[in-house]
Design a protein around this motif. Structure first.
Motif, PDB file in Angstrom:
ATOM      1  N   SER A  98       0.823  -1.215   0.000  1.00 28.24           N
ATOM      2  CA  SER A  98       0.000   0.000   0.000  1.00 28.24           C
ATOM      3  C   SER A  98       0.857   1.265   0.000  1.00 28.24           C
ATOM      4  N   LYS A  99       1.910   1.270   0.827  1.00 28.29           N
ATOM      5  CA  LYS A  99       2.800   2.435   0.884  1.00 28.29           C
ATOM      6  C   LYS A  99       3.545   2.607  -0.424  1.00 28.29           C
ATOM      7  N   LEU A 100       3.954   1.493  -1.037  1.00 32.43           N
ATOM      8  CA  LEU A 100       4.669   1.565  -2.305  1.00 32.43           C
ATOM      9  C   LEU A 100       3.795   2.180  -3.385  1.00 32.43           C
ATOM     10  N   VAL A 101       2.541   1.775  -3.447  1.00 30.98           N
ATOM     11  CA  VAL A 101       1.615   2.336  -4.441  1.00 30.98           C
ATOM     12  C   VAL A 101       1.441   3.840  -4.222  1.00 30.98           C
ATOM     13  N   ASP A 102       1.341   4.247  -2.962  1.00 28.83           N
ATOM     14  CA  ASP A 102       1.202   5.681  -2.663  1.00 28.83           C
ATOM     15  C   ASP A 102       2.430   6.457  -3.135  1.00 28.83           C
ATOM     16  N   GLU A 103       3.621   5.885  -2.927  1.00 28.39           N
ATOM     17  CA  GLU A 103       4.841   6.563  -3.353  1.00 28.39           C
ATOM     18  C   GLU A 103       4.906   6.665  -4.883  1.00 28.39           C
ATOM     19  N   ILE A 104       4.487   5.600  -5.550  1.00 27.77           N
ATOM     20  CA  ILE A 104       4.477   5.633  -7.017  1.00 27.77           C
ATOM     21  C   ILE A 104       3.533   6.711  -7.524  1.00 27.77           C
ATOM     22  N   ASN A 105       2.336   6.770  -6.941  1.00 27.08           N
ATOM     23  CA  ASN A 105       1.353   7.773  -7.363  1.00 27.08           C
ATOM     24  C   ASN A 105       1.870   9.186  -7.086  1.00 27.08           C
ATOM     25  N   ALA A 106       2.503   9.362  -5.922  1.00 25.55           N
ATOM     26  CA  ALA A 106       3.040  10.688  -5.589  1.00 25.55           C
ATOM     27  C   ALA A 106       4.155  11.073  -6.552  1.00 25.55           C
ATOM     28  N   SER A 107       5.019  10.105  -6.899  1.00 28.50           N
ATOM     29  CA  SER A 107       6.107  10.389  -7.839  1.00 28.50           C
ATOM     30  C   SER A 107       5.566  10.771  -9.209  1.00 28.50           C
ATOM     31  N   ASN A 108       4.588  10.005  -9.690  1.00 33.48           N
ATOM     32  CA  ASN A 108       3.993  10.313 -11.000  1.00 33.48           C
ATOM     33  C   ASN A 108       3.309  11.677 -11.004  1.00 33.48           C
TER      34      ASN A 108
END
Length: 292
Positions: A98-108
């Motif tokens: 879940s945290k990884l997905v949030d980081e990916i979305n924030a980076s994008n």
């Protein structure tokens, strides 16, 4: 550029034949033709020099844009590295999905924001440049260089277009160009305007002008007063300054370099909140039509 070798040969031959009975009228005619060709050659050389100067300015602007692109690529690489690190940590069980997905979305989202901001900034610069130059003739564009960098407008004018030779008095031929620049300044009514004089390294010897500091400041002051008295620009927006020989854009060891350094810059600067407002209003890049 015309080849003057053949007319010179004609003139030389005429000089030889003159002693053999060619009329004086024919000889004088050849002399006139030779002088005309000399004038055409000198004009062509001047046009070539001006074109090279314009190309150098465009090359500088292109280099700046390439640097901006490099900065974006570096930011993307850093974000990609952070993402790769997160993925590695996840494979080791140190990061939950879940945290990884949030980081990916924030980076994008951040990358998209950077790209959109740069595109809007580029569009704004292009729109401002088009608006600034569309009223200038082709001849005026040879003596007026307009650039927009990060929302700041730089208008650089050659000294031989603005002033009488060796003087700080505005010449008659500068009136039309200054009137167009005054219209630009009036269009951006809330912006601050700095008039900045610059010289080459050649010393000046004139009554009441001690050095190049004096000359550059007096020239800037002349432009400020012309904008105020002739074209109605609010003097509270205007600042006159001289930088003498200490802000060169070219090498003073050549005639062309000195010519580029003898200039007056008109710098139109928005306040930070005005610049951000312009960024928000800038059209999408696909809607911008470059000046032909």
């Amino acid at each position: 550029m015309k080849n003057i070798g053949f007319p010179i040969s004609i003139l030389t031959a005429s000089l030889l034949v003159t002693g053999c009975g060619v009329s004086k009228k024919t000889y004088l005619g050849l002399q006139t033709e030779y002088k005309n060709l000399q004038t055409q050659y000198q004009d062509s050389q001047l046009q070539l020099t001006e074109s090279r100067t314009r190309i150098k300015s465009l090359e500088d602007q292109l280099a700046s844009e390439r640097q901006n692109n490099a900065d974006l690529k570096a930011a993307y690489a850093a974000l990609q590295g952070s993402l790769d690190k997160s993925i590695n940590q996840n494979s080791q069980g140190n990061v939950n999905i879940s945290k990884l997905v949030d980081e990916i979305n924030a980076s994008n989202k951040y990358i998209k924001h950077l790209v959109e901001t740069k595109n809007k900034s580029d569009s704004l610069n292009l729109v401002l440049t088009n608006n600034l130059t569309r009223s200038l003739s082709r001849e005026e564009l040879q003596e007026v260089d307009v650039q927009v960098l990060k929302g700041v407008v730089y208008i650089s004018l050659a000294d031989n277009m603005l002033y009488k030779s060796g003087s700080y008095e505005i010449s008659e031929r500068a009136d039309l160009t200054l009137s167009k620049i005054a219209k630009i300044i009036q269009d951006y009514r809330d912006y601050e305007v700095l008039i900045e004089g610059n010289t080459d390294t050649d010393p000046i010897s004139k009554p009441n002008i001690r050095n190049n500091w004096d000359l550059s400041t007096l020239r800037a002051s002349s432009v400020v007063q012309a904008l105020q008295t002739k074209y109605g620009v609010d003097p509270k927006r205007l600042t006159a300054g001289g930088r003498g020989e200490y802000n060169p854009v070219a090498d003073n060891s050549t005639a062309l370099g000195k010519q580029r350094n003898r200039r007056t810059q008109i710098i139109i600067t928005p306040k930070l909140d005005q610049f951000m407002e312009l960024i928000d209003k800038a059209p999408e890049p696909t809607e911008v039509t470059p000046v032909q």
